[in-house]
Design a protein around this motif. Structure first.
Motif, PDB file in Angstrom:
ATOM      1  N   SER A   1      33.107  53.822  24.381  1.00 58.91           N
ATOM      2  CA  SER A   1      33.960  54.465  25.383  1.00 58.91           C
ATOM      3  C   SER A   1      34.692  53.481  26.290  1.00 58.91           C
ATOM      4  O   SER A   1      35.542  53.881  27.075  1.00 58.91           O
ATOM      5  CB  SER A   1      33.128  55.414  26.240  1.00 58.91           C
ATOM      6  OG  SER A   1      32.172  54.671  26.956  1.00 58.91           O
ATOM      7  N   GLY A   2      34.365  52.210  26.211  1.00 61.38           N
ATOM      8  CA  GLY A   2      35.027  51.276  27.106  1.00 61.38           C
ATOM      9  C   GLY A   2      34.808  49.849  26.681  1.00 61.38           C
ATOM     10  O   GLY A   2      34.091  49.554  25.735  1.00 61.38           O
ATOM     11  N   ASP A   3      35.442  48.949  27.389  1.00 60.97           N
ATOM     12  CA  ASP A   3      35.363  47.530  27.104  1.00 60.97           C
ATOM     13  C   ASP A   3      34.361  46.894  28.059  1.00 60.97           C
ATOM     14  O   ASP A   3      34.650  46.707  29.239  1.00 60.97           O
ATOM     15  CB  ASP A   3      36.748  46.900  27.280  1.00 60.97           C
ATOM     16  CG  ASP A   3      36.746  45.401  27.070  1.00 60.97           C
ATOM     17  OD1 ASP A   3      35.752  44.861  26.550  1.00 60.97           O
ATOM     18  OD2 ASP A   3      37.756  44.768  27.432  1.00 60.97           O
ATOM     19  N   ALA A   4      33.194  46.541  27.546  1.00 59.69           N
ATOM     20  CA  ALA A   4      32.158  45.947  28.395  1.00 59.69           C
ATOM     21  C   ALA A   4      32.615  44.620  28.997  1.00 59.69           C
ATOM     22  O   ALA A   4      32.110  44.206  30.029  1.00 59.69           O
ATOM     23  CB  ALA A   4      30.877  45.744  27.589  1.00 59.69           C
TER      24      ALA A   4
ATOM     25  N   VAL B   1      33.406  45.381  38.965  1.00 58.54           N
ATOM     26  CA  VAL B   1      34.710  46.013  39.121  1.00 58.54           C
ATOM     27  C   VAL B   1      35.413  46.044  37.769  1.00 58.54           C
ATOM     28  O   VAL B   1      35.474  45.031  37.064  1.00 58.54           O
ATOM     29  CB  VAL B   1      35.570  45.252  40.155  1.00 58.54           C
ATOM     30  CG1 VAL B   1      36.986  45.814  40.233  1.00 58.54           C
ATOM     31  CG2 VAL B   1      34.900  45.280  41.520  1.00 58.54           C
ATOM     32  N   ALA B   2      35.950  47.219  37.419  1.00 58.31           N
ATOM     33  CA  ALA B   2      36.749  47.347  36.203  1.00 58.31           C
ATOM     34  C   ALA B   2      38.051  46.584  36.420  1.00 58.31           C
ATOM     35  O   ALA B   2      38.685  46.696  37.466  1.00 58.31           O
ATOM     36  CB  ALA B   2      37.023  48.814  35.908  1.00 58.31           C
ATOM     37  N   ARG B   3      38.441  45.808  35.410  1.00 61.82           N
ATOM     38  CA  ARG B   3      39.579  44.909  35.564  1.00 61.82           C
ATOM     39  C   ARG B   3      40.629  45.196  34.499  1.00 61.82           C
ATOM     40  O   ARG B   3      40.310  45.334  33.322  1.00 61.82           O
ATOM     41  CB  ARG B   3      39.085  43.474  35.433  1.00 61.82           C
ATOM     42  CG  ARG B   3      40.106  42.420  35.590  1.00 61.82           C
ATOM     43  CD  ARG B   3      39.423  41.051  35.506  1.00 61.82           C
ATOM     44  NE  ARG B   3      40.378  39.989  35.529  1.00 61.82           N
ATOM     45  CZ  ARG B   3      40.905  39.427  34.447  1.00 61.82           C
ATOM     46  NH1 ARG B   3      40.536  39.833  33.253  1.00 61.82           N
ATOM     47  NH2 ARG B   3      41.784  38.474  34.547  1.00 61.82           N
ATOM     48  N   ASP B   4      41.877  45.261  34.934  1.00 59.29           N
ATOM     49  CA  ASP B   4      43.003  45.383  34.009  1.00 59.29           C
ATOM     50  C   ASP B   4      43.260  43.993  33.440  1.00 59.29           C
ATOM     51  O   ASP B   4      43.597  43.069  34.185  1.00 59.29           O
ATOM     52  CB  ASP B   4      44.232  45.910  34.760  1.00 59.29           C
ATOM     53  CG  ASP B   4      45.426  46.115  33.858  1.00 59.29           C
ATOM     54  OD1 ASP B   4      45.787  45.185  33.105  1.00 59.29           O
ATOM     55  OD2 ASP B   4      46.017  47.210  33.904  1.00 59.29           O
ATOM     56  N   THR B   5      43.120  43.848  32.134  1.00 59.23           N
ATOM     57  CA  THR B   5      43.234  42.515  31.529  1.00 59.23           C
ATOM     58  C   THR B   5      44.657  41.963  31.586  1.00 59.23           C
ATOM     59  O   THR B   5      44.834  40.753  31.548  1.00 59.23           O
ATOM     60  CB  THR B   5      42.745  42.532  30.069  1.00 59.23           C
ATOM     61  OG1 THR B   5      43.471  43.526  29.343  1.00 59.23           O
ATOM     62  CG2 THR B   5      41.258  42.824  29.999  1.00 59.23           C
ATOM     63  N   LYS B   6      45.647  42.827  31.711  1.00 58.40           N
ATOM     64  CA  LYS B   6      47.037  42.349  31.773  1.00 58.40           C
ATOM     65  C   LYS B   6      47.414  41.852  33.161  1.00 58.40           C
ATOM     66  O   LYS B   6      48.081  40.832  33.300  1.00 58.40           O
ATOM     67  CB  LYS B   6      47.990  43.448  31.317  1.00 58.40           C
ATOM     68  CG  LYS B   6      47.866  43.742  29.839  1.00 58.40           C
ATOM     69  CD  LYS B   6      48.810  44.825  29.415  1.00 58.40           C
ATOM     70  CE  LYS B   6      48.575  45.089  27.933  1.00 58.40           C
ATOM     71  NZ  LYS B   6      48.992  46.400  27.519  1.00 58.40           N
ATOM     72  N   THR B   7      46.987  42.573  34.186  1.00 54.79           N
ATOM     73  CA  THR B   7      47.377  42.212  35.555  1.00 54.79           C
ATOM     74  C   THR B   7      46.317  41.386  36.277  1.00 54.79           C
ATOM     75  O   THR B   7      46.619  40.727  37.266  1.00 54.79           O
ATOM     76  CB  THR B   7      47.659  43.469  36.399  1.00 54.79           C
ATOM     77  OG1 THR B   7      46.430  44.182  36.579  1.00 54.79           O
ATOM     78  CG2 THR B   7      48.707  44.354  35.744  1.00 54.79           C
ATOM     79  N   GLY B   8      45.076  41.468  35.805  1.00 53.65           N
ATOM     80  CA  GLY B   8      43.993  40.782  36.490  1.00 53.65           C
ATOM     81  C   GLY B   8      43.502  41.512  37.727  1.00 53.65           C
ATOM     82  O   GLY B   8      42.632  41.028  38.433  1.00 53.65           O
ATOM     83  N   ARG B   9      44.038  42.672  37.982  1.00 52.53           N
ATOM     84  CA  ARG B   9      43.659  43.456  39.157  1.00 52.53           C
ATOM     85  C   ARG B   9      42.647  44.532  38.777  1.00 52.53           C
ATOM     86  O   ARG B   9      42.452  44.848  37.609  1.00 52.53           O
ATOM     87  CB  ARG B   9      44.895  44.101  39.760  1.00 52.53           C
ATOM     88  CG  ARG B   9      45.928  43.107  40.242  1.00 52.53           C
ATOM     89  CD  ARG B   9      47.163  43.834  40.747  1.00 52.53           C
ATOM     90  NE  ARG B   9      47.213  43.922  42.183  1.00 52.53           N
ATOM     91  CZ  ARG B   9      47.615  42.955  42.981  1.00 52.53           C
ATOM     92  NH1 ARG B   9      47.984  41.808  42.487  1.00 52.53           N
ATOM     93  NH2 ARG B   9      47.653  43.129  44.284  1.00 52.53           N
TER      94      ARG B   9
END
Length: 132
Positions: free
Chosen positions: A43-46, A105-113
């Motif tokens: 269901s998600g990216d660990a 914290v869940a992180r957006d891999t493209k923005t780093g935010r």
């Protein structure tokens, strides 16, 4: 609750003959990574999470004579973009060596935010609340 037994390695010790305080954090990271992979499954990216905070209280020194530790983790909170865990390190005999709290914290891999948890992540994590 999730737990993992970890061998105390010779290199984990410092010049005083006890496990270096920074290694306690490595033990907790190992149980945290394993738990996140298991809990999220498909269901998600660990690996899409970063540790934003760790608070640790040391209760007992560890030495090579302890041979191994048992690291335990419970999910205590699910936020909008983060999760909070309670973590402990015990000797194999059951003595508490450290207690910690971590915020991931869940992180957006493209923005780093940071990013909000997806519905799939939230659904996968909710059964974990309170040590299920």
């Amino acid at each position: 609750m999730h737990e993992k037994e970890i061998e105390i390695r010779w290199r984990d010790q410092d010049a005083y003959g006890h496990v270096n305080n920074a290694v306690y954090l490595t033990y907790l990271e190992e149980v945290r990574d394993e738990w996140l992979e298991r809990a999220l499954g498909e269901s998600g990216d660990a690996w899409g999470y970063v540790t934003a905070r760790v608070a640790i209280d040391f209760r007992r020194e560890l030495t090579q004579d302890d041979d191994a530790i048992v690291a335990r983790l419970w999910l205590t909170r699910i936020g909008t973009a983060s999760v909070t865990t309670r973590e402990e390190i015990h000797t194999v005999a059951g003595e508490l060596a450290a207690e910690a709290e971590a915020v991931l914290v869940a992180r957006d891999t493209k923005t780093g935010r940071s990013r909000p948890l997806s519905d799939a992540e939230r659904a996968a994590l909710e059964p974990e609340l309170g040590g299920a």
